[in-house]
Each structure stands twice: as C-alpha cells, then as structure tokens.
Motif scaffolding. Structure first.
Motif, PDB file in Angstrom:
ATOM      1  N   ALA A 225       0.837  -1.215   0.000  1.00 39.27           N
ATOM      2  CA  ALA A 225       0.000   0.000   0.000  1.00 39.27           C
ATOM      3  C   ALA A 225       0.867   1.259   0.000  1.00 39.27           C
ATOM      4  O   ALA A 225       0.550   2.247  -0.688  1.00 39.27           O
ATOM      5  CB  ALA A 225      -0.918  -0.010   1.219  1.00 39.27           C
ATOM      6  N   THR A 226       1.972   1.222   0.751  1.00 40.00           N
ATOM      7  CA  THR A 226       2.872   2.385   0.809  1.00 40.00           C
ATOM      8  C   THR A 226       3.632   2.559  -0.503  1.00 40.00           C
ATOM      9  O   THR A 226       3.791   3.679  -1.006  1.00 40.00           O
ATOM     10  CB  THR A 226       3.868   2.234   1.975  1.00 40.00           C
ATOM     11  N   ILE A 227       4.131   1.442  -1.067  1.00 39.97           N
ATOM     12  CA  ILE A 227       4.889   1.506  -2.315  1.00 39.97           C
ATOM     13  C   ILE A 227       4.031   2.058  -3.455  1.00 39.97           C
ATOM     14  O   ILE A 227       4.504   2.835  -4.292  1.00 39.97           O
ATOM     15  CB  ILE A 227       5.450   0.110  -2.676  1.00 39.97           C
ATOM     16  N   LEU A 228       2.758   1.673  -3.504  1.00 36.27           N
ATOM     17  CA  LEU A 228       1.867   2.143  -4.572  1.00 36.27           C
ATOM     18  C   LEU A 228       1.636   3.655  -4.521  1.00 36.27           C
ATOM     19  O   LEU A 228       1.244   4.270  -5.517  1.00 36.27           O
ATOM     20  CB  LEU A 228       0.525   1.408  -4.501  1.00 36.27           C
ATOM     21  N   LYS A 229       1.879   4.259  -3.354  1.00 38.30           N
ATOM     22  CA  LYS A 229       1.711   5.709  -3.218  1.00 38.30           C
ATOM     23  C   LYS A 229       2.933   6.485  -3.686  1.00 38.30           C
ATOM     24  O   LYS A 229       2.887   7.711  -3.816  1.00 38.30           O
ATOM     25  CB  LYS A 229       1.414   6.064  -1.753  1.00 38.30           C
ATOM     26  N   ILE A 230       4.064   5.783  -3.910  1.00 27.02           N
ATOM     27  CA  ILE A 230       5.283   6.447  -4.379  1.00 27.02           C
ATOM     28  C   ILE A 230       5.060   6.882  -5.826  1.00 27.02           C
ATOM     29  O   ILE A 230       4.702   6.067  -6.686  1.00 27.02           O
ATOM     30  CB  ILE A 230       6.502   5.510  -4.280  1.00 27.02           C
ATOM     31  N   PRO A 231       5.258   8.168  -6.153  1.00 25.57           N
ATOM     32  CA  PRO A 231       4.892   8.667  -7.488  1.00 25.57           C
ATOM     33  C   PRO A 231       5.753   8.124  -8.626  1.00 25.57           C
ATOM     34  O   PRO A 231       5.236   7.831  -9.704  1.00 25.57           O
ATOM     35  CB  PRO A 231       5.063  10.188  -7.355  1.00 25.57           C
ATOM     36  N   VAL A 233       8.159   5.548 -10.846  1.00 22.18           N
ATOM     37  CA  VAL A 233       8.342   4.115 -11.084  1.00 22.18           C
ATOM     38  C   VAL A 233       9.666   3.643 -10.493  1.00 22.18           C
ATOM     39  O   VAL A 233       9.751   2.578  -9.897  1.00 22.18           O
ATOM     40  CB  VAL A 233       8.302   3.804 -12.605  1.00 22.18           C
ATOM     41  N   GLU A 234      10.699   4.469 -10.638  1.00 24.63           N
ATOM     42  CA  GLU A 234      12.020   4.126 -10.113  1.00 24.63           C
ATOM     43  C   GLU A 234      11.992   4.007  -8.589  1.00 24.63           C
ATOM     44  O   GLU A 234      12.596   3.111  -8.012  1.00 24.63           O
ATOM     45  CB  GLU A 234      13.043   5.191 -10.531  1.00 24.63           C
ATOM     46  N   GLY A 235      11.268   4.908  -7.966  1.00 28.47           N
ATOM     47  CA  GLY A 235      11.139   4.872  -6.507  1.00 28.47           C
ATOM     48  C   GLY A 235      10.412   3.625  -6.039  1.00 28.47           C
ATOM     49  O   GLY A 235      10.811   2.991  -5.044  1.00 28.47           O
ATOM     50  N   ARG A 236       9.341   3.260  -6.761  1.00 26.72           N
ATOM     51  CA  ARG A 236       8.597   2.041  -6.408  1.00 26.72           C
ATOM     52  C   ARG A 236       9.470   0.807  -6.577  1.00 26.72           C
ATOM     53  O   ARG A 236       9.463  -0.105  -5.743  1.00 26.72           O
ATOM     54  CB  ARG A 236       7.336   1.925  -7.258  1.00 26.72           C
ATOM     55  N   HIS A 237      10.219   0.785  -7.688  1.00 27.40           N
ATOM     56  CA  HIS A 237      11.085  -0.371  -7.960  1.00 27.40           C
ATOM     57  C   HIS A 237      12.173  -0.494  -6.897  1.00 27.40           C
ATOM     58  O   HIS A 237      12.481  -1.592  -6.422  1.00 27.40           O
ATOM     59  CB  HIS A 237      11.719  -0.224  -9.344  1.00 27.40           C
ATOM     60  N   LYS A 238      12.776   0.635  -6.519  1.00 26.31           N
ATOM     61  CA  LYS A 238      13.837   0.625  -5.512  1.00 26.31           C
ATOM     62  C   LYS A 238      13.312   0.153  -4.155  1.00 26.31           C
ATOM     63  O   LYS A 238      13.964  -0.633  -3.457  1.00 26.31           O
ATOM     64  CB  LYS A 238      14.440   2.021  -5.383  1.00 26.31           C
ATOM     65  N   ALA A 239      12.123   0.610  -3.785  1.00 26.29           N
ATOM     66  CA  ALA A 239      11.528   0.213  -2.505  1.00 26.29           C
ATOM     67  C   ALA A 239      11.212  -1.280  -2.489  1.00 26.29           C
ATOM     68  O   ALA A 239      11.496  -1.983  -1.514  1.00 26.29           O
ATOM     69  CB  ALA A 239      10.258   1.028  -2.241  1.00 26.29           C
ATOM     70  N   PHE A 240      10.647  -1.768  -3.605  1.00 30.87           N
ATOM     71  CA  PHE A 240      10.268  -3.180  -3.642  1.00 30.87           C
ATOM     72  C   PHE A 240      11.494  -4.085  -3.727  1.00 30.87           C
ATOM     73  O   PHE A 240      11.477  -5.210  -3.213  1.00 30.87           O
ATOM     74  CB  PHE A 240       9.334  -3.461  -4.817  1.00 30.87           C
TER      75      PHE A 240
END
Length: 316
Positions: A225-231, A233-240
C-alpha cells in the motif's frame, strides 16, 4: 529425559530410504552431500561478508546473519546423520540421539520462521515509517528481536520434544522417515493419550507457523500500500527491490512447509513422503543463500568485492 525410563525402545530404525533401489542411494548421497556443502558455504560466505563490510552493519543484514546461523544449525541437526544412514546397511539412531535431533530440528526450524517474521517487520518499518526507522530498529531493539526469535524457537523445540517423548514407545521401532519427525514417531507410540498429544502438538505447530505467516502477510499488505503511493516508477522499484529476496524466501519456506505439514490425510508411499521431506530439509536451505545473494544487489556487490574478486581477479 524421563521418557526413556518408561519406554522399552532403546533405538529407532530410520527406514526412509530403505525402499529405494540400492543403486540410487550413492547418487542420493552425493547429491545431498553437495547440496549440504553448498548450503554451509553459502551461509558462511553471507555471514563473513556481513561481518567484514561495515556498510552491511544494518538491522536487515543482522537479521540475515542470524537467519544463516539458524539455517546452519538446522541442517547440521538432520543432514549429516541422513548422509551416514544412506550408506549404512542398518540405519539406526539411539533413543536419546532421536530426542536431541527432534529438539534441535524444531528449535532451529521455528527460529527460522520467527526470524523471517522479524525481517518482514524490519522491511515494514523501513518502507512505511522511514523517519522512525533508526529509533524503532535501534541496535538494542534488533538484538532483542533476535534473542526473542531464538528463545521462541527453543520453547517450541522443548514443548514438542517433551510432549512426544513423554509418550510410551513399547513395540515397533521402525521410523518411516529419514530423521526423527513427529508424525512417524507418533505412529509408534502406544497408550490412550497418543491421539490427544498428536493433535495438541499439531495445533501448536500450525498455530505458530500460521501466526508467523499472517504477520508477514500483514507487513507486506502495508508495504505494498505504501509503495503504490510512491509517485515515480524508479522509486517504487527501488523500494520493492529491498523486499524481493525476503519475499521469495518466505514463499519457498512456507510453500514447502505447507506441502509437508498440510498435506491431506490418506495413504502415502514411503518414497513420496521421503522425497517431500527432503524438499524442506535439504532443498529449502540450499535455495535460501542463493536467493539472498542473487536477489539482494547490495549483498551481491559486497560478496563480489570481498571474496569473488580476490578468487578471480581477472573477472573483478
């Protein structure tokens, strides 16, 4: 243990591999020996890399180091004797050795599950509460979580082992497995309370495993849920990517565990039960260091820098 005082059985015969063709046993021995040595080497390399690289002195890698230690002890409790019995014409285990094997296999097996749960919590705090991470995951908090995981594993090992070996073993001593596991030992016990003890032990084990799994699922529900809020794509990929190796190990760990512990009741061949048992005791520990070293970029780079570049300087 006092159980030996009211048991007429002084040793058990482990017949897990007895129904396989004799010519296959040396092949099994070589295969499992290589996998075991790779498991030891992989975990020792991970521990040594984390110890040497100051950049890896973080909670996530502290938990990974503790996980590697528990995995080494878990495999050591089962695999060496299994290998010896593969080449033996009379694969036996003394009563007290069987008690010890069950205790340590359950202790380190549950420690492993508790540490995976703690690692899920660590990823939850890192992604969902990054500003509070250093406070919530202080060195004292991390040490406490590791100690609690090992203490919890010890309690589970003691509960299961005490319950099983307080039963009477008064006749057959052929264990339909390659190590001292609960279901085949329960079948050898005699007395009025066997079914009650078996159900109680099963309930305790499944509750603990299911509790750990649900806590991990809850952690990842908040993480996703938190990762999906990251604007970006690179940020989401890095977090995951920081969660990927842990998530894969959890799927493998609980996937094989569910095959072993939640299989439907009914007739099963000894060969099938034995091969299913090896997936959890040999294959899962074998895959774990591979997954962490290949899927975790920071650990992979540190392994290359610390060891591989020195062994193969031309490829560094």
């Amino acid at each position: 243990m006092s159980a030996q005082n009211h048991s007429s059985v002084s040793e058990f015969i482990l017949i897990g591999f007895s129904t396989f063709p004799q010519q296959l046993l040396p092949i099994f021995f070589l295969l499992f020996l290589l996998m075991y040595l790779f498991t030891l080497l992989g975990n020792l390399l991970i521990m040594a890399t984390i110890w040497r690289e100051r950049s890896l002195h973080t909670p996530m890698y502290l938990f990974l180091c503790a996980l590697s230690i528990s995995e080494i002890f878990y495999t050591f409790a089962i695999i060496p004797r299994m290998l010896a019995n593969l080449l033996s014409t009379h694969p036996t285990i003394a009563f007290m050795a069987c008690v010890s094997q069950m205790f340590f296999s359950f202790m380190f097996g549950f420690t492993h599950s508790f540490l995976l749960t703690v690692m899920g919590y660590d990823r939850y705090v890192a992604i969902c509460h990054p500003l509070r991470y250093n406070v919530l995951m202080s060195p004292q908090s991390c040490a406490c979580l590791v100690v609690l995981s090992w203490a919890g594993g010890s309690v589970m090992g003691m509960v299961v082992t005490t319950a099983i070996f307080n039963l009477n073993f008064c006749g057959p001593n052929k264990v339909h497995h390659f190590f001292c596991h609960v279901p085949p030992l329960v079948k050898l016990a005699c007395g009025d309370n066997v079914s009650i003890v078996a159900k109680g032990v099963g309930l305790v084990c499944i509750t603990a495993l299911l509790g750990c799994f649900l806590l991990i699922l809850l952690s990842y529900a908040f993480i996703v849920a938190t990762i999906l809020k990251i604007p970006s794509v690179e940020g989401r990929h890095k977090a995951f990517s920081t969660c990927a190796s842990h998530l894969i190990v959890v799927v493998v760990h609980y996937g094989f565990a569910s095959v072993i512990y939640l299989k439907p009741k009914g007739p099963h061949s000894l060969e099938g039960d034995t091969l299913m048992g090896t997936t959890y005791t040999v294959l899962t520990p074998f895959l774990s260091p591979i997954i962490f070293s290949l899927r975790n970029k920071e650990l992979k780079n540190s392994l290359n820098k610390t060891f591989l570049s020195k062994l193969f300087p031309s490829h560094s």
